[in-house]
Design a protein around this motif. Structure first.
Motif, PDB file in Angstrom:
ATOM      1  N   LYS A 105      30.830 -32.522  18.748  1.00  0.00           N
ATOM      2  CA  LYS A 105      30.286 -32.388  20.097  1.00  0.00           C
ATOM      3  C   LYS A 105      31.309 -32.760  21.170  1.00  0.00           C
ATOM      4  CE  LYS A 105      25.397 -32.819  18.922  1.00  0.00           C
ATOM      5  NZ  LYS A 105      24.127 -33.566  19.063  1.00  0.00           N
ATOM      6  N   SER A 106      32.387 -33.415  20.769  1.00  0.00           N
ATOM      7  CA  SER A 106      33.440 -33.765  21.728  1.00  0.00           C
ATOM      8  C   SER A 106      34.396 -32.604  21.999  1.00  0.00           C
ATOM      9  CB  SER A 106      34.242 -34.960  21.197  1.00  0.00           C
ATOM     10  OG  SER A 106      34.881 -34.630  19.964  1.00  0.00           O
ATOM     11  N   THR A 107      34.217 -31.491  21.302  1.00  0.00           N
ATOM     12  CA  THR A 107      35.117 -30.340  21.452  1.00  0.00           C
ATOM     13  C   THR A 107      34.980 -29.729  22.848  1.00  0.00           C
ATOM     14  OG1 THR A 107      34.852 -29.848  19.103  1.00  0.00           O
ATOM     15  CG2 THR A 107      35.766 -28.104  20.476  1.00  0.00           C
ATOM     16  N   PRO A 108      36.081 -29.481  23.547  1.00  0.00           N
ATOM     17  CA  PRO A 108      35.989 -28.836  24.867  1.00  0.00           C
ATOM     18  C   PRO A 108      35.474 -27.408  24.754  1.00  0.00           C
ATOM     19  CG  PRO A 108      38.278 -29.019  24.151  1.00  0.00           C
ATOM     20  CD  PRO A 108      37.470 -29.812  23.178  1.00  0.00           C
ATOM     21  N   ARG A 109      35.026 -26.870  25.893  1.00  0.00           N
ATOM     22  CA  ARG A 109      34.371 -25.559  25.870  1.00  0.00           C
ATOM     23  C   ARG A 109      35.260 -24.466  25.296  1.00  0.00           C
ATOM     24  NH1 ARG A 109      31.894 -22.365  31.076  1.00  0.00           N
ATOM     25  NH2 ARG A 109      34.127 -22.022  31.489  1.00  0.00           N
ATOM     26  N   ASP A 110      36.551 -24.480  25.638  1.00  0.00           N
ATOM     27  CA  ASP A 110      37.448 -23.445  25.106  1.00  0.00           C
ATOM     28  C   ASP A 110      37.560 -23.542  23.588  1.00  0.00           C
ATOM     29  OD1 ASP A 110      37.892 -22.395  27.582  1.00  0.00           O
ATOM     30  OD2 ASP A 110      39.846 -23.356  27.886  1.00  0.00           O
ATOM     31  N   GLY A 111      37.538 -24.789  23.068  1.00  0.00           N
ATOM     32  CA  GLY A 111      37.590 -24.980  21.620  1.00  0.00           C
ATOM     33  C   GLY A 111      36.316 -24.488  20.950  1.00  0.00           C
ATOM     34  N   ILE A 112      35.173 -24.761  21.571  1.00  0.00           N
ATOM     35  CA  ILE A 112      33.899 -24.265  21.042  1.00  0.00           C
ATOM     36  C   ILE A 112      33.902 -22.735  21.047  1.00  0.00           C
ATOM     37  CG2 ILE A 112      31.413 -24.118  21.457  1.00  0.00           C
ATOM     38  CD1 ILE A 112      31.526 -26.955  22.580  1.00  0.00           C
ATOM     39  N   ALA A 113      34.404 -22.165  22.120  1.00  0.00           N
ATOM     40  CA  ALA A 113      34.455 -20.700  22.229  1.00  0.00           C
ATOM     41  C   ALA A 113      35.286 -20.092  21.110  1.00  0.00           C
ATOM     42  CB  ALA A 113      35.014 -20.299  23.591  1.00  0.00           C
ATOM     43  N   ALA A 114      36.450 -20.686  20.847  1.00  0.00           N
ATOM     44  CA  ALA A 114      37.315 -20.162  19.783  1.00  0.00           C
ATOM     45  C   ALA A 114      36.642 -20.280  18.427  1.00  0.00           C
ATOM     46  CB  ALA A 114      38.648 -20.919  19.786  1.00  0.00           C
ATOM     47  N   ALA A 115      35.959 -21.403  18.199  1.00  0.00           N
ATOM     48  CA  ALA A 115      35.270 -21.601  16.923  1.00  0.00           C
ATOM     49  C   ALA A 115      34.148 -20.584  16.740  1.00  0.00           C
ATOM     50  CB  ALA A 115      34.712 -23.021  16.858  1.00  0.00           C
ATOM     51  N   LEU A 116      33.356 -20.367  17.794  1.00  0.00           N
ATOM     52  CA  LEU A 116      32.238 -19.429  17.704  1.00  0.00           C
ATOM     53  C   LEU A 116      32.728 -18.003  17.492  1.00  0.00           C
ATOM     54  CD1 LEU A 116      29.754 -20.770  20.412  1.00  0.00           C
ATOM     55  CD2 LEU A 116      29.806 -21.234  17.959  1.00  0.00           C
ATOM     56  N   ARG A 117      33.812 -17.647  18.162  1.00  0.00           N
ATOM     57  CA  ARG A 117      34.358 -16.287  17.971  1.00  0.00           C
ATOM     58  C   ARG A 117      34.785 -16.079  16.522  1.00  0.00           C
ATOM     59  NH1 ARG A 117      36.341 -16.745  23.416  1.00  0.00           N
ATOM     60  NH2 ARG A 117      38.240 -17.809  22.709  1.00  0.00           N
ATOM     61  N   LEU A 118      35.423 -17.101  15.940  1.00  0.00           N
ATOM     62  CA  LEU A 118      35.855 -17.004  14.548  1.00  0.00           C
ATOM     63  C   LEU A 118      34.661 -16.794  13.620  1.00  0.00           C
ATOM     64  CD1 LEU A 118      37.987 -17.255  12.288  1.00  0.00           C
ATOM     65  CD2 LEU A 118      37.651 -19.731  12.380  1.00  0.00           C
ATOM     66  N   VAL A 119      33.607 -17.573  13.822  1.00  0.00           N
ATOM     67  CA  VAL A 119      32.420 -17.461  12.961  1.00  0.00           C
ATOM     68  C   VAL A 119      31.731 -16.120  13.158  1.00  0.00           C
ATOM     69  CG1 VAL A 119      30.143 -18.422  12.483  1.00  0.00           C
ATOM     70  CG2 VAL A 119      32.091 -19.952  12.817  1.00  0.00           C
ATOM     71  N   MET A 120      31.614 -15.678  14.409  1.00  0.00           N
ATOM     72  CA  MET A 120      30.949 -14.402  14.688  1.00  0.00           C
ATOM     73  C   MET A 120      31.718 -13.228  14.082  1.00  0.00           C
ATOM     74  SD  MET A 120      28.131 -14.955  16.497  1.00  0.00           S
ATOM     75  CE  MET A 120      27.745 -13.563  17.557  1.00  0.00           C
ATOM     76  N   GLU A 121      33.008 -13.446  13.852  1.00  0.00           N
ATOM     77  CA  GLU A 121      33.824 -12.397  13.221  1.00  0.00           C
ATOM     78  C   GLU A 121      33.823 -12.506  11.703  1.00  0.00           C
ATOM     79  OE1 GLU A 121      37.601 -12.924  15.028  1.00  0.00           O
ATOM     80  OE2 GLU A 121      36.971 -12.110  16.989  1.00  0.00           O
ATOM     81  N   GLY A 122      33.043 -13.455  11.173  1.00  0.00           N
ATOM     82  CA  GLY A 122      32.918 -13.588   9.731  1.00  0.00           C
ATOM     83  C   GLY A 122      33.748 -14.688   9.106  1.00  0.00           C
ATOM     84  N   GLY A 123      34.426 -15.482   9.928  1.00  0.00           N
ATOM     85  CA  GLY A 123      35.256 -16.551   9.400  1.00  0.00           C
ATOM     86  C   GLY A 123      34.499 -17.862   9.258  1.00  0.00           C
ATOM     87  N   VAL A 124      35.220 -18.879   8.805  1.00  0.00           N
ATOM     88  CA  VAL A 124      34.674 -20.229   8.672  1.00  0.00           C
ATOM     89  C   VAL A 124      35.539 -21.163   9.510  1.00  0.00           C
ATOM     90  CG1 VAL A 124      34.208 -22.151   7.102  1.00  0.00           C
ATOM     91  CG2 VAL A 124      33.755 -19.798   6.366  1.00  0.00           C
ATOM     92  N   TYR A 125      34.898 -21.940  10.387  1.00  0.00           N
ATOM     93  CA  TYR A 125      35.652 -22.827  11.258  1.00  0.00           C
ATOM     94  C   TYR A 125      35.586 -24.265  10.752  1.00  0.00           C
ATOM     95  CZ  TYR A 125      37.216 -25.581  15.198  1.00  0.00           C
ATOM     96  OH  TYR A 125      37.886 -26.477  15.978  1.00  0.00           O
ATOM     97  N   VAL A 126      36.745 -24.849  10.507  1.00  0.00           N
ATOM     98  CA  VAL A 126      36.852 -26.252  10.107  1.00  0.00           C
ATOM     99  C   VAL A 126      37.767 -26.949  11.114  1.00  0.00           C
ATOM    100  CG1 VAL A 126      37.558 -27.868   8.322  1.00  0.00           C
ATOM    101  CG2 VAL A 126      36.541 -25.677   7.677  1.00  0.00           C
ATOM    102  N   PRO A 127      37.285 -27.968  11.810  1.00  0.00           N
ATOM    103  CA  PRO A 127      38.097 -28.605  12.849  1.00  0.00           C
ATOM    104  C   PRO A 127      39.217 -29.453  12.263  1.00  0.00           C
ATOM    105  CG  PRO A 127      36.105 -29.869  12.508  1.00  0.00           C
ATOM    106  CD  PRO A 127      35.973 -28.636  11.653  1.00  0.00           C
ATOM    107  N   GLU A 128      40.236 -29.651  13.065  1.00  0.00           N
ATOM    108  CA  GLU A 128      41.299 -30.580  12.693  1.00  0.00           C
ATOM    109  C   GLU A 128      40.893 -31.962  13.181  1.00  0.00           C
ATOM    110  OE1 GLU A 128      45.101 -29.426  14.077  1.00  0.00           O
ATOM    111  OE2 GLU A 128      45.065 -27.446  13.122  1.00  0.00           O
ATOM    112  N   LEU A 129      40.752 -32.905  12.259  1.00  0.00           N
ATOM    113  CA  LEU A 129      40.328 -34.257  12.598  1.00  0.00           C
ATOM    114  C   LEU A 129      41.426 -35.241  12.210  1.00  0.00           C
ATOM    115  CD1 LEU A 129      36.619 -34.185  11.364  1.00  0.00           C
ATOM    116  CD2 LEU A 129      37.446 -33.932  13.701  1.00  0.00           C
TER     117      LEU A 129
END
Length: 216
Positions: A105-129
């Motif tokens: 939930k701490s991810t900035p909006r641009d980061g959320i956008a990139a993650a959602l685009r990846l998933v919507m394109e069929g990918g899997v998003y795993v954050p760097e922690l």
């Protein structure tokens, strides 16, 4: 028509995610739910959603078992877990349970956008922690794998077993016969590779306990 469901029990979080979804996906329909029951009803009523953003700590989730249940009932809907807990072990476990991504939930909006685009394109998003990877918990993965083999009706029966309901009570609530309930219980025991109703409930609760430990 793109349909997205945001499932989180905090209205402010839902508003923030709605803004992020609007910025990213230009969805024609965005639905909201504050608990697992509401999310399940919306998914059943609307048909396959294009995306589900899910808080695994909202009411009714029972840890990771709620995620497994949703994936079992609605396998065509990709699920992205959105959580305040930034824990590598938790990330690995939600992916093992069938999620298509994990967004802190701490991810900035641009980061959320990139993650959602990846998933919507069929990918899997795993954050760097930050931090080091812990050894993979094969036992948790095996629990998730076995639970994922249950049908939606079997998952509902298992959840009711966990509340202590008798066969006749389960039959009444699901509008099925006691014979059918017994058949479901037998199938559950076989798929989970356990020998009693109690063992099945304990087995399923392991996911809840693992997620609770990851939350502290």
């Amino acid at each position: 028509m793109t349909k997205i469901l945001i499932a989180d029990d905090h209205p402010m979080v839902r508003d923030a995610l709605r803004s992020a979804v609007g910025y990213t996906c230009q969805a024609e329909q965005v639905f909201e739910a504050g608990c697992l029951d509401d999310a399940t009803r919306l998914l059943a009523a609307q048909g396959d959603m294009d995306l589900l953003l899910l808080d695994i700590n909202m009411p009714g989730m029972n840890g990771l078992s709620g995620l497994v249940s949703l994936r079992s009932q609605f396998p065509a809907t990709p699920v992205v877990v959105v959580s305040a807990h930034e824990d590598r072990k938790l990330v690995r476990e939600v992916i093992q349970c069938g999620a298509a991504g994990f967004i802190p939930k701490s991810t900035p909006r641009d980061g959320i956008a990139a993650a959602l685009r990846l998933v919507m394109e069929g990918g899997v998003y795993v954050p760097e922690l930050p931090g080091e990877d812990e050894p993979e918990d094969g036992e948790t993965a095996e629990i998730a794998r076995r639970l994922a083999t249950l049908t939606p009706q079997q998952m509902r029966v298992l959840e009711m077993l966990g509340t202590g309901k008798l066969n006749k009570e389960i039959a009444y609530e699901l509008s099925i016969t006691e014979t059918t309930v017994k058949a479901h219980v037998s199938a559950i025991l076989q798929k989970l590779k356990v020998y009693s109703r109690t063992q099945a409930v304990v087995f399923a609760n392991r996911l809840q306990m693992e997620q609770a430990r990851s939350s502290f």
